[in-house]
Design a protein around this motif. Structure first.
Motif, PDB file in Angstrom:
ATOM      1  N   GLN A  27       0.822  -1.194   0.000  1.00  0.00           N
ATOM      2  CA  GLN A  27       0.000   0.000   0.000  1.00  0.00           C
ATOM      3  C   GLN A  27       0.869   1.264   0.000  1.00  0.00           C
ATOM      4  O   GLN A  27       0.578   2.234  -0.678  1.00  0.00           O
ATOM      5  N   MET A 124      -8.252  -4.817  -4.437  1.00  0.00           N
ATOM      6  CA  MET A 124      -9.305  -3.890  -4.018  1.00  0.00           C
ATOM      7  C   MET A 124      -8.721  -2.637  -3.373  1.00  0.00           C
ATOM      8  O   MET A 124      -9.261  -1.539  -3.520  1.00  0.00           O
ATOM      9  N   LEU A 125      -7.584  -2.787  -2.683  1.00  0.00           N
ATOM     10  CA  LEU A 125      -6.933  -1.610  -2.094  1.00  0.00           C
ATOM     11  C   LEU A 125      -6.515  -0.630  -3.188  1.00  0.00           C
ATOM     12  O   LEU A 125      -6.673   0.590  -3.038  1.00  0.00           O
ATOM     13  N   VAL A 127      -7.913  -0.427  -6.137  1.00  0.00           N
ATOM     14  CA  VAL A 127      -9.141   0.135  -6.709  1.00  0.00           C
ATOM     15  C   VAL A 127      -9.654   1.279  -5.825  1.00  0.00           C
ATOM     16  O   VAL A 127     -10.045   2.344  -6.320  1.00  0.00           O
ATOM     17  N   THR A 128      -9.609   1.058  -4.510  1.00  0.00           N
ATOM     18  CA  THR A 128     -10.057   2.116  -3.593  1.00  0.00           C
ATOM     19  C   THR A 128      -9.215   3.370  -3.764  1.00  0.00           C
ATOM     20  O   THR A 128      -9.731   4.493  -3.785  1.00  0.00           O
ATOM     21  N   LEU A 129      -7.922   3.142  -3.917  1.00  0.00           N
ATOM     22  CA  LEU A 129      -7.000   4.262  -4.136  1.00  0.00           C
ATOM     23  C   LEU A 129      -7.426   5.051  -5.384  1.00  0.00           C
ATOM     24  O   LEU A 129      -7.475   6.283  -5.374  1.00  0.00           O
ATOM     25  N   SER A 130      -7.780   4.315  -6.449  1.00  0.00           N
ATOM     26  CA  SER A 130      -8.169   4.967  -7.692  1.00  0.00           C
ATOM     27  C   SER A 130      -9.480   5.720  -7.531  1.00  0.00           C
ATOM     28  O   SER A 130      -9.642   6.835  -8.046  1.00  0.00           O
ATOM     29  N   ILE A 131     -10.429   5.085  -6.803  1.00  0.00           N
ATOM     30  CA  ILE A 131     -11.747   5.705  -6.675  1.00  0.00           C
ATOM     31  C   ILE A 131     -11.656   7.026  -5.896  1.00  0.00           C
ATOM     32  O   ILE A 131     -12.449   7.944  -6.103  1.00  0.00           O
ATOM     33  N   SER A 132     -10.611   7.138  -5.054  1.00  0.00           N
ATOM     34  CA  SER A 132     -10.456   8.377  -4.292  1.00  0.00           C
ATOM     35  C   SER A 132     -10.298   9.584  -5.225  1.00  0.00           C
ATOM     36  O   SER A 132     -10.523  10.723  -4.822  1.00  0.00           O
ATOM     37  N   THR A 148      -8.884  -3.602 -13.455  1.00  0.00           N
ATOM     38  CA  THR A 148      -9.106  -4.454 -12.284  1.00  0.00           C
ATOM     39  C   THR A 148      -9.217  -5.918 -12.699  1.00  0.00           C
ATOM     40  O   THR A 148      -8.571  -6.797 -12.123  1.00  0.00           O
TER      41      THR A 148
END
Lengths: 247, 243
Positions: A27, A124-125, A127-132, A148
């Motif tokens: 991360q 998924m971590l 992906v979450t980073l990207s969605i931010s 993904t």
């Protein structure tokens, strides 16, 4: 029965510090790289505005992060997959699984899926980073989805190969080096393939990942990954069965 | 051989196993009834462990058949293995788990009913003297306690056939007595096969003795017969296996 094995694999993974350290480091690396790309994007943003059909944040920031993730996971998956069977064999605990009323297919599938759940968390971590990024802009969700899917499929390939190599030896270190070697080999093929446009580039995993990375969900690439996974899982099952037959 | 004391739980017919061209085990015929404890004796390399690995489904026989509670181990391995508890030479322990975690995993692997799991866990810990070690890491336990966890692992699901490969190795004299008492207790409701090098253990615990030598059974008698003939097991062992 597969569920029992998955639960066991995950609990073994998370009671050791390895998994936690790895999640934290991954991360850290991705977030650092993500910020560097974001910084670069903000610098060239004014110039991009003048270009017609200019690349958006998804292409400039997210695609490179996923490309890096594929290479980092190529290096890390062997470290996670090495223990799956090699350590069981070294500690003589494989006997427990084989004398239990659990089929070898269930053992292999359970181990593979257990590792995949852990790697799915890693994906998924990212992906979450990207969605931010949605806080400050609009994302190309299609490109994110194809990235993904691609990353998930190639890590599944890495895991299946790692599981097979782990079934060949009783030394986890040898299993790790072995699968890393094969995966690096598959990467080098990719470098060769980019120069000579022959059949050989169909073999390279990262070449297929590059299509996903560009937003192209190609049936051929999906079929290749699925075949790759199934082949190595079947080889692992055969290997464990053969051990029972040939001693 | 017609003995009405119990049903046959384990039988093998002409069991053979080759490694390459070398026959390690050949023509082994075993028959075990419920409520019987069979002692398998033999010098090192006689094929005891190989036989036990075959009985537990870890090794496929080259020829011959194995039936557990009437179910063929080779045809229906999952059904047959459900009736089986196995302690190998080296206990298969996960050192990173606590005793409770490990025994619950084994219970789940053997499809023990969820409701019955906690009572079975408690029961097996009490039987093996592990009551105070529930939360200890297996890797931190002494050899003797690890061996007890190994035995607990083999009996937690109340199997019909219990196979113990040298169960008292590494235990102190008090523990050996406890384990012997446990084996006698297990032999009431199930059948137990036990391999060992310690002759007094066989004399104390077993109902029947088989001696293996060079891959085959050279001696098979019940303890009652042996006592009636007033013969010494040690002498028989030396006579049969030194030639």
């Amino acid at each position: 029965m597969v569920v029992t094995i998955i639960r066991k694999e995950l609990s073994m993974l998370f009671i050791s510090p390895l998994a936690w350290i790895m999640l934290a480091l991954i991360q850290l690396v991705f977030a650092g790289f993500f910020l560097v790309r974001l910084d670069a994007f903000l610098e060239i943003q004014s110039q991009l505005l003048q270009v017609i059909n200019s690349p958006g944040i998804t292409e400039v920031i997210i695609s490179p992060v996923f490309a890096l993730a594929a290479i980092v996971l190529l290096m890390l998956t062997p470290i996670l997959s090495m223990r799956l069977l090699a350590e069981e064999r070294r500690n003589r605990t494989l006997t427990l699984l084989i004398s239990s009323p659990v089929s070898i297919t269930d053992i292999v599938l359970g181990k593979f899926l257990g590792l995949m759940i852990f790697l799915a968390v890693v994906v998924m971590l990212i992906v979450t980073l990207s969605i931010s990024l949605r806080i400050g802009g609009v994302l190309d969700l299609g490109l994110l989805l194809s990235n993904t899917l691609g990353l998930f499929l190639v890590t599944a390939c890495f895991s299946a190969l790692g599981l097979y190599v782990s079934s060949l030896t009783a030394q986890p270190a040898i299993a790790a080096i072995g699968s890393l070697g094969v995966l690096l080999g598959l990467w080098v093929i990719d470098l060769v393939a980019s120069e000579t446009e022959g059949w050989i580039h169909y073999i390279s995993l990262l070449k297929h990942f590059r299509y996903f990375n560009q937003g192209l969900i190609d049936t051929l690439s999906i079929a290749y990954c699925v075949l790759f996974i199934v082949t190595f899982l079947v080889l692992t099952i055969r290997r464990l069965n053969g051990e029972r037959l040939h001693g | 051989m017609i003995d009405a004391s119990g049903s046959v739980t384990l039988s093998t017919q002409n069991l053979c196993r080759n490694f390459g061209h070398h026959a390690v085990v050949y023509d082994v015929n075993l028959q075990l009834r419920r409520g019987e404890v069979l002692g398998l004796l033999g010098p090192n390399g006689a094929g005891k462990s190989t036989t036990m690995r075959m009985l537990s489904g870890n090794l496929a026989p080259t020829s011959g058949s194995i039936e557990i509670c009437g179910i063929d181990l080779l045809d229906k391995p999952l059904e047959a293995k459900a009736h089986l508890g196995f302690l190998p030479e080296v206990p298969p322990l996960y050192f990173d788990m606590t005793v409770d975690e490990y025994l619950l995993l084994v219970a789940r692997l053997h499809r023990v009913d969820k409701q019955a799991m906690q009572t079975m866990l408690k029961d097996v810990k009490q039987r093996c003297g592990l009551g105070h070690q529930s939360k200890h890491l297996i890797g931190a336990l002494s050899k003797g306690f690890q061996q007890r966890v190994g035995i607990a692992q083999a009996i937690i699901h109340n199997p019909d056939v219990i196979i113990l490969d040298e169960p008292t190795v590494g235990l102190d004299p008090n523990q050996i007595l406890e384990i012997r008492r446990l084996i006698i207790e297990l032999g009431v409701a199930s059948s137990v096969i036990l391999s060992t090098h310690i002759l007094p253990e066989v004399e104390n615990v077993c109902d029947r003795v088989q001696i293996m030598h060079k891959g085959t059974v050279v001696f098979d008698q019940t303890m009652i017969e042996l006592r009636q003939q007033d013969s010494n097991l040690g002498d028989i062992f030396t006579q049969l296996t030194q030639s």
